[in-house]
Each structure stands twice: as C-alpha cells, then as structure tokens.
Design a protein around this motif. Structure first.
Motif, PDB file in Angstrom:
ATOM      1  N   ASN A  75       0.812  -1.232   0.000  1.00 39.26           N
ATOM      2  CA  ASN A  75       0.000   0.000   0.000  1.00 39.26           C
ATOM      3  C   ASN A  75       0.833   1.264   0.000  1.00 39.26           C
ATOM      4  O   ASN A  75       0.328   2.341   0.298  1.00 39.26           O
ATOM      5  CB  ASN A  75      -0.958   0.009   1.198  1.00 39.26           C
ATOM      6  N   ILE A  76       2.120   1.149  -0.353  1.00 41.03           N
ATOM      7  CA  ILE A  76       2.952   2.346  -0.435  1.00 41.03           C
ATOM      8  C   ILE A  76       2.399   3.313  -1.470  1.00 41.03           C
ATOM      9  O   ILE A  76       2.343   4.529  -1.255  1.00 41.03           O
ATOM     10  CB  ILE A  76       4.418   1.982  -0.769  1.00 41.03           C
ATOM     11  N   ASP A  77       1.957   2.785  -2.617  1.00 38.26           N
ATOM     12  CA  ASP A  77       1.368   3.628  -3.661  1.00 38.26           C
ATOM     13  C   ASP A  77       0.171   4.408  -3.135  1.00 38.26           C
ATOM     14  O   ASP A  77      -0.016   5.587  -3.449  1.00 38.26           O
ATOM     15  CB  ASP A  77       0.933   2.769  -4.865  1.00 38.26           C
ATOM     16  N   ILE A  78      -0.665   3.735  -2.352  1.00 40.49           N
ATOM     17  CA  ILE A  78      -1.864   4.387  -1.810  1.00 40.49           C
ATOM     18  C   ILE A  78      -1.472   5.518  -0.870  1.00 40.49           C
ATOM     19  O   ILE A  78      -2.043   6.614  -0.918  1.00 40.49           O
ATOM     20  CB  ILE A  78      -2.746   3.358  -1.076  1.00 40.49           C
ATOM     21  N   LEU A  79      -0.488   5.275  -0.022  1.00 43.85           N
ATOM     22  CA  LEU A  79      -0.051   6.302   0.921  1.00 43.85           C
ATOM     23  C   LEU A  79       0.571   7.495   0.202  1.00 43.85           C
ATOM     24  O   LEU A  79       0.520   8.620   0.707  1.00 43.85           O
ATOM     25  CB  LEU A  79       0.961   5.703   1.904  1.00 43.85           C
ATOM     26  N   MET A  80       1.158   7.261  -0.983  1.00 44.66           N
ATOM     27  CA  MET A  80       1.763   8.347  -1.752  1.00 44.66           C
ATOM     28  C   MET A  80       0.746   9.053  -2.649  1.00 44.66           C
ATOM     29  O   MET A  80       1.012  10.119  -3.182  1.00 44.66           O
ATOM     30  CB  MET A  80       2.906   7.822  -2.630  1.00 44.66           C
ATOM     31  N   GLY A  81      -0.408   8.398  -2.872  1.00 46.70           N
ATOM     32  CA  GLY A  81      -1.428   9.015  -3.702  1.00 46.70           C
ATOM     33  C   GLY A  81      -1.191   8.874  -5.186  1.00 46.70           C
ATOM     34  O   GLY A  81      -1.718   9.654  -5.985  1.00 46.70           O
ATOM     35  N   ASN A  82      -0.394   7.877  -5.578  1.00 48.98           N
ATOM     36  CA  ASN A  82      -0.224   7.641  -7.008  1.00 48.98           C
ATOM     37  C   ASN A  82      -0.060   6.151  -7.270  1.00 48.98           C
ATOM     38  O   ASN A  82       0.117   5.356  -6.356  1.00 48.98           O
ATOM     39  CB  ASN A  82       0.973   8.423  -7.578  1.00 48.98           C
ATOM     40  N   SER A  83      -0.157   5.783  -8.514  1.00 47.50           N
ATOM     41  CA  SER A  83      -0.065   4.378  -8.894  1.00 47.50           C
ATOM     42  C   SER A  83       1.121   4.186  -9.827  1.00 47.50           C
ATOM     43  O   SER A  83       1.231   4.858 -10.855  1.00 47.50           O
ATOM     44  CB  SER A  83      -1.352   3.923  -9.583  1.00 47.50           C
ATOM     45  N   SER A  84       2.017   3.270  -9.472  1.00 49.70           N
ATOM     46  CA  SER A  84       3.190   3.007 -10.295  1.00 49.70           C
ATOM     47  C   SER A  84       2.793   2.182 -11.522  1.00 49.70           C
ATOM     48  O   SER A  84       1.917   1.325 -11.453  1.00 49.70           O
ATOM     49  CB  SER A  84       4.240   2.236  -9.490  1.00 49.70           C
ATOM     50  N   LYS A  97      -4.803  12.663   8.996  1.00 49.20           N
ATOM     51  CA  LYS A  97      -5.162  13.680   8.002  1.00 49.20           C
ATOM     52  C   LYS A  97      -4.339  13.499   6.726  1.00 49.20           C
ATOM     53  O   LYS A  97      -4.855  13.616   5.615  1.00 49.20           O
ATOM     54  CB  LYS A  97      -4.935  15.079   8.574  1.00 49.20           C
ATOM     55  N   ALA A  98      -3.059  13.202   6.896  1.00 45.17           N
ATOM     56  CA  ALA A  98      -2.180  12.999   5.742  1.00 45.17           C
ATOM     57  C   ALA A  98      -2.575  11.739   4.967  1.00 45.17           C
ATOM     58  O   ALA A  98      -2.574  11.728   3.732  1.00 45.17           O
ATOM     59  CB  ALA A  98      -0.728  12.907   6.201  1.00 45.17           C
ATOM     60  N   VAL A  99      -2.918  10.678   5.700  1.00 46.78           N
ATOM     61  CA  VAL A  99      -3.337   9.432   5.050  1.00 46.78           C
ATOM     62  C   VAL A  99      -4.597   9.663   4.230  1.00 46.78           C
ATOM     63  O   VAL A  99      -4.727   9.165   3.104  1.00 46.78           O
ATOM     64  CB  VAL A  99      -3.570   8.314   6.103  1.00 46.78           C
ATOM     65  N   ALA A 100      -5.537  10.439   4.785  1.00 46.00           N
ATOM     66  CA  ALA A 100      -6.774  10.744   4.064  1.00 46.00           C
ATOM     67  C   ALA A 100      -6.500  11.519   2.784  1.00 46.00           C
ATOM     68  O   ALA A 100      -7.177  11.325   1.763  1.00 46.00           O
ATOM     69  CB  ALA A 100      -7.725  11.525   4.964  1.00 46.00           C
ATOM     70  N   LYS A 101      -5.489  12.374   2.824  1.00 45.10           N
ATOM     71  CA  LYS A 101      -5.105  13.155   1.639  1.00 45.10           C
ATOM     72  C   LYS A 101      -4.221  12.353   0.687  1.00 45.10           C
ATOM     73  O   LYS A 101      -3.960  12.794  -0.431  1.00 45.10           O
ATOM     74  CB  LYS A 101      -4.324  14.413   2.058  1.00 45.10           C
ATOM     75  N   GLN A 102      -3.750  11.198   1.150  1.00 50.18           N
ATOM     76  CA  GLN A 102      -2.780  10.376   0.415  1.00 50.18           C
ATOM     77  C   GLN A 102      -1.495  11.161   0.141  1.00 50.18           C
ATOM     78  O   GLN A 102      -0.937  11.149  -0.950  1.00 50.18           O
ATOM     79  CB  GLN A 102      -3.387   9.862  -0.891  1.00 50.18           C
ATOM     80  N   VAL A 103      -1.048  11.828   1.204  1.00 52.54           N
ATOM     81  CA  VAL A 103       0.205  12.587   1.180  1.00 52.54           C
ATOM     82  C   VAL A 103       1.009  12.175   2.423  1.00 52.54           C
ATOM     83  O   VAL A 103       0.473  12.179   3.525  1.00 52.54           O
ATOM     84  CB  VAL A 103      -0.037  14.112   1.210  1.00 52.54           C
ATOM     85  N   PRO A 104       2.264  11.797   2.288  1.00 54.65           N
ATOM     86  CA  PRO A 104       3.071  11.438   3.461  1.00 54.65           C
ATOM     87  C   PRO A 104       3.087  12.575   4.482  1.00 54.65           C
ATOM     88  O   PRO A 104       3.198  13.753   4.105  1.00 54.65           O
ATOM     89  CB  PRO A 104       4.463  11.194   2.871  1.00 54.65           C
ATOM     90  N   PHE A 105       2.979  12.235   5.769  1.00 58.95           N
ATOM     91  CA  PHE A 105       2.878  13.292   6.777  1.00 58.95           C
ATOM     92  C   PHE A 105       4.143  14.127   6.873  1.00 58.95           C
ATOM     93  O   PHE A 105       4.099  15.287   7.276  1.00 58.95           O
ATOM     94  CB  PHE A 105       2.478  12.723   8.150  1.00 58.95           C
ATOM     95  N   GLY A 126       9.379   8.891  -6.084  1.00 57.58           N
ATOM     96  CA  GLY A 126       8.419   9.234  -5.054  1.00 57.58           C
ATOM     97  C   GLY A 126       8.697  10.616  -4.492  1.00 57.58           C
ATOM     98  O   GLY A 126       9.524  11.362  -5.029  1.00 57.58           O
ATOM     99  N   PRO A 127       8.027  10.990  -3.422  1.00 67.22           N
ATOM    100  CA  PRO A 127       8.201  12.307  -2.803  1.00 67.22           C
ATOM    101  C   PRO A 127       9.639  12.548  -2.349  1.00 67.22           C
ATOM    102  O   PRO A 127      10.337  11.613  -1.949  1.00 67.22           O
ATOM    103  CB  PRO A 127       7.248  12.273  -1.607  1.00 67.22           C
ATOM    104  N   ASP A 128      10.074  13.792  -2.450  1.00 63.03           N
ATOM    105  CA  ASP A 128      11.421  14.184  -2.033  1.00 63.03           C
ATOM    106  C   ASP A 128      12.503  13.351  -2.703  1.00 63.03           C
ATOM    107  O   ASP A 128      13.538  13.047  -2.117  1.00 63.03           O
ATOM    108  CB  ASP A 128      11.563  14.109  -0.510  1.00 63.03           C
ATOM    109  N   ASN A 129      12.210  12.939  -3.931  1.00 63.26           N
ATOM    110  CA  ASN A 129      13.188  12.255  -4.777  1.00 63.26           C
ATOM    111  C   ASN A 129      13.576  10.865  -4.278  1.00 63.26           C
ATOM    112  O   ASN A 129      14.621  10.336  -4.673  1.00 63.26           O
ATOM    113  CB  ASN A 129      14.451  13.108  -4.941  1.00 63.26           C
ATOM    114  N   ILE A 130      12.758  10.256  -3.402  1.00 57.06           N
ATOM    115  CA  ILE A 130      13.029   8.862  -3.068  1.00 57.06           C
ATOM    116  C   ILE A 130      12.641   8.003  -4.278  1.00 57.06           C
ATOM    117  O   ILE A 130      11.830   8.405  -5.111  1.00 57.06           O
ATOM    118  CB  ILE A 130      12.255   8.375  -1.818  1.00 57.06           C
TER     119      ILE A 130
END
Length: 288
Positions: free
Chosen positions: A64-73, A233-241, A94-98
C-alpha cells in the motif's frame, strides 16, 4: 551537523573504496501498527537529510505504499519476474526524490526462480546497491518461512509496534523467532502511536526487559512516535505526513529517530564491518 555527517559518509566510502547501500527490513508482529506509513515517511526523512533512498514494497499481496503516496506506479516487482522488465524500469520516483519499487507477489516469486533467473536478479540488484545509500524493504506483517529467510539477509531489522498488548506480544514473538534462527541480527525498535512519553518509554522498556531475560538479546531502541492527528489527516489526503506537515510533532519525532539511526550507522561504518547482502541472499535462497 549536516556538513559533519556528509564528511563522515564520504570518509567511510573512500575507506571502503565503494558505496554499498545499507539494507533495512521494516517488520511488525501484526498488521495495523503503521509499519508501511513508517517505512515511507522514514525514507522521506532520510532523503531530506541528503541520502539517496530506494523504498521496496515487499508487503506481499497487500502493498500500500502507492496508496499512501497518492499515485499508482506503472510497474511492480512482478513485472521483473513475469515479463523480464529490468529493475531500473520498474523504479518510480516518489516524494522528495526517493525511489520506489511497488509491491506485488515479489517475495514468493523470488523463491520460484531458477538459477539463471536468480543470478539475473542478483546482477541487477547489485547495481542498485551501488546507486543508493539506503534500501528499505517494507515487509508484510507477521512472519513466514519465506519472509524470515529474506530478513536474515539484510543489515538491520526495524521492528514497529504500538503500546497495545497484542501488538507488543506479536512483536516479541517475531523477534523471538528470528533470534532462534540467527542470534547475530541487529534489531531496532520503534513504538508508534503512543499517547505520552511515559507510555512510549514503558513499552520499549517492557520489550527490552523481555528480550534480555528470555533471549539474552539486546534490542536498540530508536524511539517512539506520538499518536498525532496529522498522520490520519495525511493518510486521508494520500500525502506522506513528512510532506503534508513537516512541522508536526510526529514529523519532528521521526526526524529524531532518523538522526539516531544515522549516528548508529556511522559508528558501524567506521569499524569497516559490512554485511554481504547479496551473498547471504544467494546462500539462503538457493541452499535451503
């Protein structure tokens, strides 16, 4: 502090004449303790500190990493096993160039490879080991024969729990099993969703005492993360906190955990002790 850390990293690399990623498996005794969320945000925290990080979703069937990031690989590890897609083509940003490798049924498939396929995987993964400073495997909850064999190959194991008695007991059971197979494993403990500092300290102390008394094993406490509303709140937005609210209490606590681990990593690096991840992987996967 950052300049000093970068100086130490460069010194260790030059002394070893090669950059090899530190491999970390993040595990938990049961589901629902926030393991994947920790893996993702810990990876981002290391990236914010200037490290190159690859996050590998190994949560079989429930990645579910994709879900937590809000995108689909576009690809997952299954594309490598079933279609021969190069690992470099499976990696997404991913976010912050990971860098991220999305989950699938990868771990099961890995045990089904023949010698030539497995050698191909090792060759490609070896290149990744020289491209990143950290490779973090987000493992499935619990433990089975296949996952335990894989866990024996990584440099460090992060055990994530919560103060709930069932979560603590399951975390202990996982560590007890792994210690019965290999007593040389480096175990680090993170307690998630604590209501107070006292609860966090007590939970960690309880597990430390149990391992010392019954297993004669030391576990390294990295710290605890508060039960912060900014996480949900971040999970609901699908954005890492760590990105949605970098100044939150939980984000600051995670930064401290990452800094604590960096110090531990440097101390180990300065002793010139390096674990042969690929060698151990080949040994465990092909000799059992």
């Amino acid at each position: 502090m950052k300049d000093q850390a970068e100086h130490l990293r460069n010194w260790v690399r030059q002394a070893n004449n090669v950059q090899t990623a530190k491999t970390i498996a993040v595990i938990s005794g049961k589901g629902g303790v926030g393991k994947s969320n920790f893996s993702l945000n810990f990876s981002i925290t290391l990236a914010k500190k200037g490290h190159s990080v690859l996050l590998f979703d190994m949560d079989i069937g429930m990645g579910n990493i994709d879900i937590l990031m809000g995108n689909s690989s576009r690809h997952s590890i299954i594309d490598f096993f079933e279609h021969g897609t190069p690992l470099s083509d499976i990696i997404s940003k991913g976010p912050d160039n990971i860098s991220v490798i999305a989950g699938g049924t990868g771990l099961t498939k890995l045990f089904e490879l023949d010698q030539s396929q497995f050698d191909s995987f090792l060759a490609e993964f070896n290149r990744l080991l020289h491209q990143y400073e950290y490779i973090i495997f987000d493992m499935g909850a619990g433990i089975n024969y296949e996952s335990s064999r894989f866990m024996l190959c990584v440099d460090d194991l992060f055990v994530v729990t919560t103060p709930e008695p069932t979560a603590v007991m399951d975390a202990y059971s996982v560590m007890k099993y792994l210690n019965s197979v290999s007593q040389s494993l480096s175990l680090f403990l993170i307690c998630n969703r604590v209501q107070s500092e006292m609860e966090g300290h007590e939970t960690i102390k309880r597990l430390q005492n149990a391992l010392r008394k019954f297993l004669q094993k030391e576990i390294i406490p990295l710290g605890f993360l508060p039960d912060d509303k900014s996480v949900s709140k971040a999970v609901a937005k699908q954005v890492p906190f760590m990105i949605d609210n970098n100044g939150s209490v939980v984000s600051k606590a995670l930064s401290e955990i990452a800094a604590r681990y960096e110090i531990s990593d440097f101390r180990e690096g300065l002793t010139m002790k390096k674990n042969n991840f690929l060698g151990k992987l080949k040994n465990y996967f092909l000799s059992h």
